[in-house]
Design an enzyme around this catalytic site. Structure first.
Site, PDB file in Angstrom:
ATOM      1  N   PRO A  43       0.810  -1.220   0.000  1.00 19.99           N
ATOM      2  CA  PRO A  43       0.000   0.000   0.000  1.00 19.99           C
ATOM      3  C   PRO A  43       0.842   1.269   0.000  1.00 19.99           C
ATOM      4  O   PRO A  43       2.073   1.224   0.101  1.00 19.99           O
ATOM      5  CB  PRO A  43      -0.790  -0.119   1.298  1.00 19.99           C
ATOM      6  CG  PRO A  43       0.163  -0.822   2.217  1.00 19.99           C
ATOM      7  CD  PRO A  43       0.941  -1.795   1.355  1.00 19.99           C
ATOM      8  N   CYS A  74      -4.237   0.694   9.850  1.00 25.20           N
ATOM      9  CA  CYS A  74      -5.544   0.058  10.058  1.00 25.20           C
ATOM     10  C   CYS A  74      -5.718  -0.347  11.520  1.00 25.20           C
ATOM     11  O   CYS A  74      -6.828  -0.659  11.953  1.00 25.20           O
ATOM     12  CB  CYS A  74      -5.709  -1.151   9.147  1.00 25.20           C
ATOM     13  SG  CYS A  74      -4.598  -2.528   9.510  1.00 25.20           S
ATOM     14  N   LEU A 122      -2.324  -8.097   8.413  1.00 24.96           N
ATOM     15  CA  LEU A 122      -3.301  -8.510   9.416  1.00 24.96           C
ATOM     16  C   LEU A 122      -4.480  -9.161   8.704  1.00 24.96           C
ATOM     17  O   LEU A 122      -5.372  -8.481   8.210  1.00 24.96           O
ATOM     18  CB  LEU A 122      -3.780  -7.298  10.225  1.00 24.96           C
ATOM     19  CG  LEU A 122      -2.724  -6.560  11.048  1.00 24.96           C
ATOM     20  CD1 LEU A 122      -3.333  -5.308  11.665  1.00 24.96           C
ATOM     21  CD2 LEU A 122      -2.140  -7.450  12.126  1.00 24.96           C
TER      22      LEU A 122
END
Length: 472
Positions: free
Chosen positions: A111, A243, A413
């Site tokens: 990302p 996140c 995750l």
């Protein structure tokens, strides 16, 4: 043109991986240590953090620097002494042993948030398991990704390892990334839900990160000062781009006012109703879609965009109240910014139900947290929710690993089947191995029928009444 480029990169990576497939554990560990050492250096970590921040305009350069150093050291700590070559498990009683083998070439979709730590901390466990990795970066972080991979390639060359074990795609974008996923032997996808869906559609075995943000419960028995410190730090760290940043907090009504005062004293700004309304309209202009130009920006910039006067205070988190968390609202969803939503609850059972309801709207399987002195409430929450991680009396930023917590360091995750992932929990080096099992004969085992059927025979169902079968 793009297809040929991707095929060439994968061919190079495959050749490099074949070269190290027969490496010993010592050779493997030396390459891992070299890459980790180069990436851990203060000058290198600082340079990559500044480059990432300039390119993506996400997060904070100092936080990115700290994040890289902490995660690299944590990953290396987890990898240290792990056996990933040759016989890794032996059970003479069963006549079994397992031999570890690499997957091959792993495609990694990374990302734009924290691009350097994300790439490095995937590369290290993949090298530890003698795999090659090809990175498909977010277009917003392409220069940062290439610079990061260049550092690691130089480290490999310094110990005589093939640099093509780690390659960054020369082209960024969905087409190149999708082609890479199809060509590789395995895929790890970190990023938005679209990236993860493409990984699972690629036809290549894939592991995807889960979508979601943590909801935190603070009950009336919690150490309020510790809870405030954990929540404030996590919500503001790197401008809330992780996140795992605390996103929503459910506070028992009896301590809600004290908790809010603590946040303000720690450096948060508690928005009044008008400020909260303006901030919500700025971040979600159409009432549903997050304005991506504002994500990962400092709290002061968000306040200015919403016309909120901070009166000269240095503020790292903006907090808004939500009167009815049972209703779906933008402020309870993904924020990717230093914005914290506060809700009061009256009964712990209500809080448990709200944690689950919020997750069902913004990402099942991810994580939640509870600050409490009651162990029974920890288990009550953990047994009730469909989350892979329940964090107790600490920041949810520890989801990705912490030296003061036992969970392994990771950048991926996964959220189990609840969140559409193939893995339930943190993705580590254990997920980057194939195993060959060797089976030898052992003395025959005789099953104990009485013990096996005891659970049924101890409480057999009542006999059904006899039925007369008629003609068909």
């Amino acid at each position: 043109m793009i297809r040929e480029s991707v095929e060439d990169v994968v061919h190079r990576a495959r050749a490099a991986q074949a070269e190290i497939a027969s490496w010993s554990q010592a050779e493997t560990d030396r390459a891992v240590a070299a890459v980790g050492w180069h990436c851990y250096q203060e000058e290198t970590a600082g340079r990559l953090a500044r480059l990432s921040h300039r390119e993506t305009r996400l997060g904070d350069a100092e936080d990115l620097y700290a994040l890289q150093r902490r995660r690299v050291l944590g990953i290396l700590h987890d990898l240290h002494g792990a056996r990933t070559v040759g016989v890794v498990e032996s059970d003479p009683a069963l006549g079994l042993l397992r031999i570890a083998k690499p997957l091959g070439v792993i495609a990694v979709a990374s990302p734009a948030t924290a691009p350097a730590p994300g790439i490095i901390c995937n590369a290290l466990p993949m090298l530890k398991t003698r795999n090659a990795a090809v990175f498909s970066p977010n277009p917003r972080a392409h220069r940062s990704a290439r610079a990061t991979v260049d550092v690691m390639r130089a480290a490999l060359a310094s110990v005589g390892a093939p640099p093509d074990l780690l390659i960054c795609l020369p082209e960024a974008g969905r087409e190149a990334g999708s082609l890479l996923m199809a060509e590789a032997d395995s895929v790890v996808a970190i990023g938005g839900s679209g990236t993860v869906r493409r990984a699972y559609r690629s036809g290549t075995p894939a592991i995807g990160a889960g979508v979601g943000n943590p909801t935190v419960v603070v009950d009336e028995t919690a150490d309020l000062a510790a809870a405030v410190a954990a929540v404030h730090h996590g919500a503001g760290f790197n401008h809330g781009t992780s996140c795992s940043s605390e996103s929503n907090v459910l506070v028992h009504h009896s301590v809600a006012a004290a908790f809010e005062r603590g946040l303000v004293e720690a450096g948060s700004h508690l928005c009044d109703e008008a400020e909260a309304d303006r901030l919500t309209r700025v971040l979600w202009p159409d009432g549903a879609t997050l304005d991506r130009s504002l994500v990962g920006r400092p709290a002061a910039e968000l306040a200015e965009a919403a016309g909120i006067d901070l009166h000269g205070r240095r503020v790292s988190v903006l907090a808004v109240r939500c009167a009815d968390p049972s209703q779906d609202q933008p402020v309870l969803r993904e924020k990717i910014s230093p914005l914290l939503t506060l809700c009061a609850y009256r009964d712990f059972g209500e809080a448990v139900r709200l944690v689950q309801a919020i997750a069902e709207r913004c990402g099942l399987g991810h994580s939640c947290a509870v600050h409490t002195a009651r162990e029974d409430r920890v288990l009550r929450l953990a047994e009730a929710v469909t989350h892979c991680r329940v964090v107790v009396n600490q920041s949810t930023m520890t989801n990705t690993g912490s030296l003061s917590a036992g969970v392994p360091f990771t950048t991926t995750l996964s959220s189990g089947s609840w969140g559409g992932s193939s893995v339930a929990g943190n993705v580590t080096w254990r997920h980057f191995l194939n195993h060959t099992t060797v089976s030898r004969p052992i003395p025959a085992r005789v099953p104990d029928e009485a013990a096996i059927f005891a659970p049924y025979r101890a409480d057999p169902p009542a006999p059904r009444p006899a039925q007369v079968l008629g003609r068909v």
